[in-house]
Design a protein around this motif. Structure first.
Motif, PDB file in Angstrom:
ATOM      1  N   ALA A  82      -0.625   8.446 -25.332  1.00  0.00           N
ATOM      2  CA  ALA A  82       0.214   7.312 -24.926  1.00  0.00           C
ATOM      3  C   ALA A  82       0.796   7.520 -23.525  1.00  0.00           C
ATOM      4  N   VAL A  83       1.274   8.725 -23.229  1.00  0.00           N
ATOM      5  CA  VAL A  83       1.817   9.006 -21.898  1.00  0.00           C
ATOM      6  C   VAL A  83       0.732   8.812 -20.841  1.00  0.00           C
ATOM      7  N   ASN A  84      -0.442   9.339 -21.110  1.00  0.00           N
ATOM      8  CA  ASN A  84      -1.541   9.196 -20.147  1.00  0.00           C
ATOM      9  C   ASN A  84      -1.928   7.730 -19.950  1.00  0.00           C
ATOM     10  N   SER A  85      -1.935   6.948 -21.007  1.00  0.00           N
ATOM     11  CA  SER A  85      -2.244   5.516 -20.885  1.00  0.00           C
ATOM     12  C   SER A  85      -1.168   4.799 -20.071  1.00  0.00           C
ATOM     13  N   ALA A  86       0.082   5.119 -20.327  1.00  0.00           N
ATOM     14  CA  ALA A  86       1.175   4.486 -19.576  1.00  0.00           C
ATOM     15  C   ALA A  86       1.101   4.853 -18.097  1.00  0.00           C
ATOM     16  N   ARG A  87       0.813   6.104 -17.805  1.00  0.00           N
ATOM     17  CA  ARG A  87       0.701   6.519 -16.407  1.00  0.00           C
ATOM     18  C   ARG A  87      -0.503   5.871 -15.735  1.00  0.00           C
ATOM     19  N   SER A  88      -1.600   5.725 -16.465  1.00  0.00           N
ATOM     20  CA  SER A  88      -2.772   5.034 -15.908  1.00  0.00           C
ATOM     21  C   SER A  88      -2.453   3.569 -15.618  1.00  0.00           C
ATOM     22  N   THR A  89      -1.717   2.937 -16.533  1.00  0.00           N
ATOM     23  CA  THR A  89      -1.306   1.552 -16.317  1.00  0.00           C
ATOM     24  C   THR A  89      -0.416   1.458 -15.089  1.00  0.00           C
ATOM     25  N   TYR A  90       0.521   2.399 -14.944  1.00  0.00           N
ATOM     26  CA  TYR A  90       1.378   2.411 -13.761  1.00  0.00           C
ATOM     27  C   TYR A  90       0.535   2.523 -12.487  1.00  0.00           C
ATOM     28  N   ARG A  91      -0.423   3.453 -12.478  1.00  0.00           N
ATOM     29  CA  ARG A  91      -1.281   3.619 -11.286  1.00  0.00           C
ATOM     30  C   ARG A  91      -2.040   2.338 -10.970  1.00  0.00           C
ATOM     31  N   ALA A 120       9.408  -3.761 -13.240  1.00  0.00           N
ATOM     32  CA  ALA A 120      10.856  -3.939 -13.333  1.00  0.00           C
ATOM     33  C   ALA A 120      11.495  -2.887 -14.230  1.00  0.00           C
ATOM     34  N   GLY A 121      12.511  -2.236 -13.700  1.00  0.00           N
ATOM     35  CA  GLY A 121      13.276  -1.291 -14.486  1.00  0.00           C
ATOM     36  C   GLY A 121      12.715   0.113 -14.556  1.00  0.00           C
ATOM     37  N   THR A 122      11.582   0.381 -13.979  1.00  0.00           N
ATOM     38  CA  THR A 122      10.980   1.701 -14.065  1.00  0.00           C
ATOM     39  C   THR A 122      11.614   2.646 -13.072  1.00  0.00           C
ATOM     40  N   ARG A 123      11.771   3.883 -13.463  1.00  0.00           N
ATOM     41  CA  ARG A 123      12.230   4.914 -12.540  1.00  0.00           C
ATOM     42  C   ARG A 123      11.062   5.246 -11.630  1.00  0.00           C
ATOM     43  N   LEU A 124      10.924   4.487 -10.562  1.00  0.00           N
ATOM     44  CA  LEU A 124       9.805   4.691  -9.650  1.00  0.00           C
ATOM     45  C   LEU A 124       9.834   6.085  -9.038  1.00  0.00           C
ATOM     46  N   ASP A 125      11.030   6.628  -8.797  1.00  0.00           N
ATOM     47  CA  ASP A 125      11.091   7.967  -8.223  1.00  0.00           C
ATOM     48  C   ASP A 125      10.496   9.001  -9.184  1.00  0.00           C
ATOM     49  N   LEU A 126      10.731   8.841 -10.490  1.00  0.00           N
ATOM     50  CA  LEU A 126      10.162   9.762 -11.471  1.00  0.00           C
ATOM     51  C   LEU A 126       8.646   9.640 -11.507  1.00  0.00           C
ATOM     52  N   LEU A 127       8.157   8.417 -11.537  1.00  0.00           N
ATOM     53  CA  LEU A 127       6.704   8.223 -11.573  1.00  0.00           C
ATOM     54  C   LEU A 127       6.042   8.743 -10.307  1.00  0.00           C
ATOM     55  N   GLU A 131       3.356  11.787  -9.902  1.00  0.00           N
ATOM     56  CA  GLU A 131       2.092  11.609  -9.171  1.00  0.00           C
ATOM     57  C   GLU A 131       1.923  12.731  -8.140  1.00  0.00           C
ATOM     58  N   THR A 132       2.984  13.057  -7.426  1.00  0.00           N
ATOM     59  CA  THR A 132       2.937  14.132  -6.428  1.00  0.00           C
ATOM     60  C   THR A 132       2.657  15.464  -7.103  1.00  0.00           C
ATOM     61  N   PRO A 138      -1.008  20.264 -10.992  1.00  0.00           N
ATOM     62  CA  PRO A 138      -1.266  19.493 -12.216  1.00  0.00           C
ATOM     63  C   PRO A 138      -0.891  20.206 -13.520  1.00  0.00           C
ATOM     64  N   GLN A 139      -0.857  21.517 -13.522  1.00  0.00           N
ATOM     65  CA  GLN A 139      -0.574  22.252 -14.752  1.00  0.00           C
ATOM     66  C   GLN A 139       0.858  22.041 -15.252  1.00  0.00           C
ATOM     67  N   TYR A 140       1.750  21.539 -14.400  1.00  0.00           N
ATOM     68  CA  TYR A 140       3.146  21.371 -14.802  1.00  0.00           C
ATOM     69  C   TYR A 140       3.475  19.973 -15.336  1.00  0.00           C
ATOM     70  N   VAL A 141       2.643  19.000 -15.045  1.00  0.00           N
ATOM     71  CA  VAL A 141       2.996  17.608 -15.337  1.00  0.00           C
ATOM     72  C   VAL A 141       3.092  17.329 -16.832  1.00  0.00           C
ATOM     73  N   GLU A 142       2.046  17.633 -17.577  1.00  0.00           N
ATOM     74  CA  GLU A 142       2.043  17.291 -18.999  1.00  0.00           C
ATOM     75  C   GLU A 142       3.170  17.990 -19.755  1.00  0.00           C
ATOM     76  N   PRO A 143       3.348  19.314 -19.615  1.00  0.00           N
ATOM     77  CA  PRO A 143       4.464  19.946 -20.336  1.00  0.00           C
ATOM     78  C   PRO A 143       5.827  19.383 -19.919  1.00  0.00           C
ATOM     79  N   LEU A 144       6.005  19.107 -18.621  1.00  0.00           N
ATOM     80  CA  LEU A 144       7.276  18.582 -18.130  1.00  0.00           C
ATOM     81  C   LEU A 144       7.570  17.200 -18.710  1.00  0.00           C
ATOM     82  N   LEU A 145       6.583  16.316 -18.713  1.00  0.00           N
ATOM     83  CA  LEU A 145       6.783  14.981 -19.287  1.00  0.00           C
ATOM     84  C   LEU A 145       7.064  15.057 -20.786  1.00  0.00           C
ATOM     85  N   LEU A 146       6.292  15.866 -21.489  1.00  0.00           N
ATOM     86  CA  LEU A 146       6.472  15.951 -22.940  1.00  0.00           C
ATOM     87  C   LEU A 146       7.843  16.505 -23.311  1.00  0.00           C
TER      88      LEU A 146
END
Length: 186
Positions: A82-91, A120-127, A131-132, A138-146
């Motif tokens: 679900a997180v990956n799908s949401a991030r793909s949708t954001y991209r 609307a309403g998304t924490r664009l800075d977090l997203l 992305e950065t 990349p090894q830190y993104v998934e554990p950090l989000l979860l």
């Protein structure tokens, strides 16, 4: 009846679905849809965008149920999907909102994405920070989000990403240090 299923019942449905039981797959998708939508709304608070991401996530679950190993909770695996799908949708939304030639017909009718939130309403800075980090570490993104966005326990994250618990804790700690300067002050 799929409302209020216990984690063991969801895991059982997932195992049966992974084994090819179409009825179990349908029941599983119905049971996890609300949870999937909530995860997507955590990334994409605009309901229509979250619903699109949720639909993509459920399609991915149906198509890739065989990649769930069955050793951890199905819902932990679902969180990642679900997180990956949401991030793909954001991209995708971000790409669609990129500035175009101002002389193009209809360009004046579109909001400028440099000054208008794509979602609307998304924490664009977090997203943007994620992305950065994904590009550079990349090894830190998934554990950090979860952990920090979805609040999953460290042991479930370790099981999901397939690394020792100490490594997951270190990845999250280091990911936080890297992400902190990328976030705007609230």
């Amino acid at each position: 009846m799929t409302e209020g299923l216990m984690p063991d019942e969801i895991d059982d449905l997932a195992r049966r679905a992974r084994g090819g039981d179409r009825d179990a797959l349908e029941a599983l998708l119905a049971a996890v849809r609300p949870r999937t939508l909530n995860v997507c709304r955590g990334v994409l608070p605009h309901l229509a965008d979250a619903e699109d991401a949720c639909q993509d996530a459920l399609i991915n679950v149906a198509n890739k149920i065989g990649s769930w190993q069955g050793t951890g909770r199905f819902t932990t695996w679902l969180h990642v999907v679900a997180v990956n799908s949401a991030r793909s949708t954001y991209r995708r939304l971000k790409t669609q909102a990129t500035p175009r030639d101002p002389h193009e017909p209809g360009a004046a009718d579109r909001p400028d994405p440099r000054t208008t939130s794509v979602i609307a309403g998304t924490r664009l800075d977090l997203l943007e920070a994620m992305e950065t980090l994904e590009r550079e570490h990349p090894q830190y993104v998934e554990p950090l989000l979860l952990r920090d966005v979805y609040g999953l326990p460290y042991d479930e994250i370790a099981q999901q990403v397939g690394v020792p618990l100490g490594t997951v804790k270190a990845q999250i700690h280091h990911g936080r240090r890297l992400a902190r300067p990328l976030l705007r002050e609230s």
